[in-house]
Design an enzyme around this catalytic site. Structure first.
Site, PDB file in Angstrom:
ATOM      1  N   ARG A  85       0.832  -1.203   0.000  1.00 55.13           N
ATOM      2  CA  ARG A  85       0.000   0.000   0.000  1.00 55.13           C
ATOM      3  C   ARG A  85       0.871   1.261   0.000  1.00 55.13           C
ATOM      4  NH1 ARG A  85      -5.448   1.886   0.730  1.00 55.13           N
ATOM      5  NH2 ARG A  85      -6.296  -0.214   0.674  1.00 55.13           N
ATOM      6  N   GLU A 138      -9.626   5.924   7.188  1.00 57.05           N
ATOM      7  CA  GLU A 138      -8.195   6.196   7.057  1.00 57.05           C
ATOM      8  C   GLU A 138      -7.839   7.490   6.322  1.00 57.05           C
ATOM      9  OE1 GLU A 138      -7.956   2.206   5.393  1.00 57.05           O
ATOM     10  OE2 GLU A 138      -6.075   1.966   6.466  1.00 57.05           O
TER      11      GLU A 138
END
Lengths: 769, 490
Positions: free
Chosen positions: A324, A726
């Site tokens: 990620r 997030e």
């Protein structure tokens, strides 16, 4: 009978979604009546466990002497690796983590076993009296040292597009540099806890404060040598998670279960806060080296970047975290010719794990740093340089991992914040002010966020739910997601209420339970509502459909003509209350409950080349932060923050704003006060809140303004919403860039190298370097 | 040895607990013995505030004084004779929420909810101490009084809103007369029995000194904000505890012509209030000492006796020329505070002695005092470096100077060489530069998790430069007092 039109016109109330319903547990929480694992009334005979920790970063485990501990008051047993009936290795993806250390230890704080006693304090006292005999071996603590030694938990990954070397070589301007960004302790207020209850016939009931009950179930079964169906894991709520209870909660539950298995008693393991720091993984610290070429506008023409993730002693989730990070190096910017090398370094510290953003923040920050440096090198406004690199709509719109950015709202969103925050005027005003201020310097930065939504492990993007309508018209929902404070259960109650056309208070959520919805994914990757909300919506829709069919048959109409709203159900002929309909339907033997299943469409990617469409959509946002620094001491303060964030069509604006504010402050902590300090022996010196400082009330900016971007998700996501857990975390990179802006103002050369977190010491260093 | 019965007032009822070990914490008693699990343990060291409860007892004027404290490091016996409220005690009998709770709900101040009981109790303390007295809760006050409560979910904004929202909700009041009457009964009963057993809590100075002489092995405690951690973190067990906080004489702040005498049992909250009364510029420094629940429990005497090299009151007291008075049945000793320390957490106390008073000189005319604290976090942190400079400049010459420093040696210290170098010298830029160099060379700080030795040394000198600039009238050079308003008007 009331005609439906009349009824709808007369008493229509707002649907549950789109309104700021209070958190479904708020009233219980403020009264101390909301139950966390350690609050559950203990079953008679419950014993308490405490971990035995390695005090050496790396070494040969020669033996464990628990003779003194066994004689101490209340002590009932000591559980070590040899007491594991199943696999001695945890059932993680990489299968590289011993349940309890045997043969070797690989970090200070690695758990060697547990001591069980009548009380918590007896167990903790005795655990410290266990002598662990370790022959020390050389250890690696520093991530750059790990790169040099090729010490990896997983093989390196390279993503490359175009010809970055030529892009750099041909560029009119070049920069190279390095950066170190520290990790972060989750500091969930509720520490890790698990409570294992042996049931009849080798069945188990595990209470775990976990974001991933299904994984806890799997791990416990694996360690006990049982099949998954023998283990039920339950979690009503966590006192915070932030990723720290995605895998890490599993260890605690497994240890408690092993102790309970050996002693044939219920065992609870609640980590002391200091042990929690010492045992559990944190956000991965990263080290970076980069070389970039750019044109006169600051547009990047070539980038070579090395990301070294400090993974700690085992892989845990480091692979997907590092992936990620690679996916988010671009943040909002088109990188045409680029090479990213990602090292997954093995060091002898805690095994680092998921933490809000999951590598995304570590990917983005280096790009923001590079763009800030480019702007200063060219004497340009950093926002202009950022904008010059934004993804395009029709062109320059394919990411370095070959996904087309289809929902780009960067330009209008950033332009609006630039205007409402008066960025340009303030930048000029601050420059003038700085010129007159000898000691204090101010800085400002406006940075964007583009964050990919979906688990990068594609198979995780599925969810299940159960909706039960009882004969009195009350509704119970169960789904695979867990509540850690983010308001997931509240949003799902809203979604289900609207689907059935009943008031919010008619819908309740029961504890997350592996015996209700199986094989659920972790509540992580911001996807809780997207996945479970849709699954619950589908479950409710099926119940509604059956009820609509039932009404249609009675009223001789089509099912689509039956409307569910405001606690009433109306067909062409009649309106009755939802309760009445349900009762009638029950007596006509209509099924009043259903399951629902959802899997995210469109996504796919090749995990070896890291190319494809890993994300269903992107969430966007931008923040403008203003700070001040003291050039004598390096102290800093965040003065003013304006945020504009894209949550799609918000299901619950209060909850979404809560996520944005909380995420921002947590991100600010990561980059300012929260410093993890390991000494050269690998001992984590900041292992308690006395030395590890998360933001407190006094750190909240005096001006802290958040607005939502009002536009529905362009992809078909539940209610038109976007995930919000997030993405706001990374808005705090604006604080760090503002601090660098202030530091640059205090330097004659206008350049600045600053490592994160920007503690007073690091800021002062940046002023002098 | 038997431990005495603990008696306190809760929910209008008298609670009696017997056989509670002397080192059992209030939180353990609440959660484990009374099964009241609303109060949470977040850290077990008084740093996060999840365990906050409110205590009250009548103050000098008879009215109840409410104090939010950390139950995780407070010994259960220490609440004997007090009124106690936990998060379970606020809602009405009909379930109606208290304004402290209702405001949190309405403002979306609760997410995961684990810190919430602690915040609610700190809000309840504010409600009783401010809202019920008709004082508005400002943003600043809310930030100050909630500085000892950590939240990891909300980013605090909604909680600060809730603090300000309380006064807009229908007033709920405590029946103070009833509580006071109950506490009076407890007090009367207590006075019939001399202090004995495993938890000694004498009510008078002679009784304290006699017990100290007889039980030199007993662990002396005051607010327990440090000793509590020896129990929860170091797993120490005390067979006997001697609690000084009930000694009437030591609970006083006495004002004399030339000094203020602060008793060793005076809480940090009250001690700082007395110091700030004389020297208003210390208000921010005082507010930055730990969080409110620690200041409400801990004592100035405890901070001094404990002698941590990074304890924040000592550099100040040393700079002010404070003396410490030690007492035993043999008599008393009076010495400059810096002479009290002999090494890392070591001092001159004899086994039968206790710290009794701290004597702080009144401000002198022309005194220029600045207290600087450098820490990773602004609030509720321990300093990496602390420097307090108190100078009197007369006719351009340093007539008097006191400099106390923390975080730079094994004990809190006086910067003797720097003081000597400055004393009698003209106060000029050169003198300030020289003082900066002397100060840096005078101490050899260590590197630890709070800061490196190099940084400590560097900043110690830089703080002397800041002091110089401030004596020259420069404004807005300290972020401690820096607000947006200052940012827009340099």
């Amino acid at each position: 009978m009331n005609a439906p039109e009349k009824f709808l016109a007369g008493t229509a109330v707002a649907p549950a979604t789109g309104t700021s319903h209070i958190h479904e547990s708020a009233r219980a929480q403020v009264a101390g009546a909301a139950t966390y694992i350690d609050d559950i009334a203990e079953v008679r005979g419950t014993l308490h466990a405490a971990p035995i920790l390695s005090s050496v970063a790396r070494g040969k485990l020669r033996g464990v002497d628990a003779s003194e501990a066994r004689t101490m008051p209340g002590v009932k047993g000591v559980i070590l690796a040899q007491d594991i009936p199943g696999d001695r290795i945890l059932a993680t993806f990489t299968h590289d983590e011993p349940v309890f250390a045997f043969d070797t230890v690989e970090c200070i704080g690695q758990v060697v076993g547990v001591v069980v006693a009548d009380t918590v304090m007896q167990a903790r006292r005795a655990a410290r009296k266990v002598k662990v005999d370790i022959e020390p071996l050389p250890a690696i603590v520093d991530v750059r040292e790990a790169v040099k030694a090729q010490s990896f938990v997983l093989p390196p990954v390279t993503v490359r597009r175009g010809e970055p070397e030529q892009g750099i070589a041909r560029a009119p301007h070049r920069l190279s540099g390095s950066l170190d960004v520290g990790g972060q302790e989750h500091f969930y207020l509720e520490g890790q806890v698990g409570y294992a209850l042996p049931l009849e016939q080798d069945n188990w009931w595990i209470y775990s404060s976990t974001q991933h009950p299904a994984e806890v179930q799997h791990w416990v079964a694996h360690a006990l040598g049982l099949e998954n169906h023998a283990v039920k894991v339950e979690c009503r709520r966590m006192g915070g998670g932030f990723g720290g209870k995605e895998t890490q909660a599993g260890h605690i539950a497994v240890w408690a279960a092993l102790a309970a298995n050996k002693l044939k008693k219920p065992v609870k393991l609640r980590l002391d806060r200091d042990d929690d720091f010492m045992v559990t993984g944190k956000r991965h610290p990263f080290a970076y080296d980069y070389e970039v070429g750019f044109d006169d506008d600051g547009k990047v023409t070539g980038l070579k970047l090395v990301l070294a993730a400090n993974c700690g002693w085992s892989a845990d989730l480091s692979g997907p975290v590092a992936d990620r990070a690679v996916f988010h190096v671009d943040n909002a910017y088109f990188l045409g010719d680029v090479e990213i090398v990602s090292y997954r370094c093995k060091t002898n510290v805690q095994s680092h794990t998921a933490f809000r953003g999951f590598g995304g923040p570590q990917g983005m920050i280096v790009m923001e740093a590079i763009l800030g440096d480019i702007a200063r090198a060219l004497g340009k406004d950093p926002l202009d340089v950022r904008r010059a690199n934004f993804y395009g709509i029709e062109e320059r719109n394919v990411t370095h991992y070959q996904m087309t950015v289809e929902d780009n709202i960067l330009d209008p969103l950033v332009a609006r914040l630039e205007e409402t925050a008066e960025y340009r005027r303030r930048r000029d005003e601050i420059a003038a002010w700085n010129a007159r201020s000898p000691v204090i310097k101010r800085g400002i930065a406006l940075t964007p966020v583009k964050f990919g939504i979906s688990f990068t492990a594609t198979f995780f993007n599925q969810a299940g739910a159960l909706v039960h309508v009882y004969t009195d018209g009350s509704v119970q929902v169960n789904h695979g997601g867990t509540e850690m404070g983010q308001g997931l259960h509240t949003k799902i109650c809203q979604i289900v209420a609207d689907e059935l056309g009943v008031p919010f208070h008619k819908v309740r959520i029961s504890a997350t339970d592996t015996s209700k919805v199986p094989n659920a994914s972790a509540t992580a990757a911001s996807s809780g509502t997207d996945l479970n909300g849709r699954a619950a919506q589908f479950a409710a829709r099926q119940v509604r459909q059956r009820l609509a069919d039932y009404v249609a048959e009675k009223q001789n109409c089509r099912p689509e003509q039956v409307i569910f709203a405001n606690g009433q159900v109306s067909g062409p002929d009649a309106v009755i209350s939802f309760e009445q309909l349900v009762d009638d339907a029950y007596h006509s033997r209509v099924q009043l409950w259903s399951d629902g299943f959802y899997r995210t469409p469109k996504i796919h990617y090749d995990k070896h080349t890291l190319t494809g469409r890993p994300f269903f959509y992107f969430a966007y946002g931008a923040a403008c932060s203003e700070v001040a620094i003291d050039t004598l001491t390096g102290e800093s303060r965040v003065l003013k923050v304006d945020i504009l964030h894209d949550a799609g069509t918000s299901i619950n604006p209060a909850i979404d704003i809560g996520q944005i504010e909380g995420g921002f402050i947590q991100g600010m902590g990561w980059l300012t006060t929260e410093q993890l300090v390991w000494n050269e022996k690998g001992y984590l010196a900041t292992h308690a809140p006395s030395t590890y400082k998360i933001p407190a009330t006094g750190d909240v900016p005096e001006h802290f303004h958040v607005e939502l971007w009002h536009e529905a998700n362009r992809e078909d996501n539940v209610g038109g919403s976007k995930a919000v857990g997030e993405p706001p975390f990374m808005l705090a990179i604006s604080v760090w860039e503002a601090l660098r802006d202030a530091a640059a103002a205090a330097r004659p050369d206008g350049r600045v190298h600053m490592d994160a977190p920007a503690t007073a010491e690091n800021v002062l260093k940046a002023l002098q370097a | 040895m038997e431990s005495k019965t603990i008696r306190f007032v809760r929910r209008g009822e008298l609670v009696s607990l017997t056989n509670v070990p002397p080192d059992r914490t209030l939180l353990e008693v609440l959660r484990e013995d009374l099964q009241c699990t609303g109060t949470k343990e977040g850290c077990g060291e008084g740093d996060c505030g999840a365990c906050t409860v409110v205590l009250a007892e009548p103050g000098p004027h008879g009215a109840l004084e409410y104090r939010a404290i950390n139950s995780c490091i407070r010994l259960a016996h220490s609440v004997d004779g007090m009124a106690l409220w936990t998060v379970e005690d606020l809602a009405g009998a009909d379930g109606s929420l208290h304004p402290a709770q209702e405001a949190m709900v309405r403002c979306h101040g609760s997410q995961c909810g684990f810190c919430t009981p602690g915040f609610v109790m700190s809000l309840f303390g504010m409600y009783q101490n401010h809202v019920c007295k008709g004082e508005a809760v400002t943003r600043e006050l809310a930030q100050e009084e909630l500085s000892g409560n950590l939240c990891r979910c909300t980013g605090y904004r909604p909680i600060l809103d809730a603090a300000q929202e309380m006064e807009n909700l229908p007033r709920v009041s405590v029946d103070e007369q009833a509580v006071i009457a109950q506490l009076e009964q407890l007090r009367a009963r207590r006075e019939l029995v001399p202090s004995s057993g495993t938890y000694l809590d004498p009510r008078s100075l002679p009784e304290l000194l006699a017990l100290r002489a007889r039980h030199p092995q007993a662990q002396v405690v005051a607010g327990c904000t440090d000793v509590g951690l020896w129990v929860t973190k170091m797993h120490m067990q005390f067979p006997q505890v001697l609690d000084v906080t009930r000694v009437a004489e030591l609970k006083q702040v006495e004002r004399y012509d030339h000094h203020v005498a602060i008793g060793a049992a005076v809480t940090l909250t009250d001690a700082f209030e007395a110091l700030v009364a004389d020297r208003p510029q210390l208000k921010t420094f005082a507010n930055r000492f730990a969080g409110l629940p620690v200041r409400n429990s801990g004592t100035l005497g405890g901070n001094v006796a404990n002698g941590s090299p990074i304890g924040d009151s000592m550099p100040l007291l040393i700079a002010l020329g404070a003396h410490v008075v030690l007492m035993s049945e043999r008599g008393h000793r009076d010495m400059p505070l810096e002479d009290f320390y002999t090494g890392y957490r070591k001092n001159v106390l004899a086994p039968d002695e206790v710290v009794a008073w701290i004597k702080v000189p009144k401000p002198a005319d022309g005194e220029f005092l600045r207290a600087y604290k450098i820490s990773k976090r602004y609030d509720d942190d321990i300093s990496a470096v602390c420097l307090v400079v108190n100078a009197r400049i007369q006719d351009g010459v340093v007539a008097h100077v006191g400099i106390g420093a923390g975080g730079v040696a094994a004990t809190p210290v006086r910067a003797v060489k720097t003081e000597a170098a400055l004393r009698g010298q003209p106060w000029t830029l050169d003198a300030a530069k020289a003082a900066t160099a002397t100060l840096r060379s005078e101490f050899q700080p260590i590197s630890d998790m709070r800061a490196s030795a190099a940084y400590r040394s560097e900043v110690l000198g830089n703080l002397m430069q800041r002091f110089w600039l401030e004596t020259q009238g420069l404004q807005h050079i300290n972020l401690e007092s820096f607000r947006l308003a200052e940012a827009t008007t340099p």
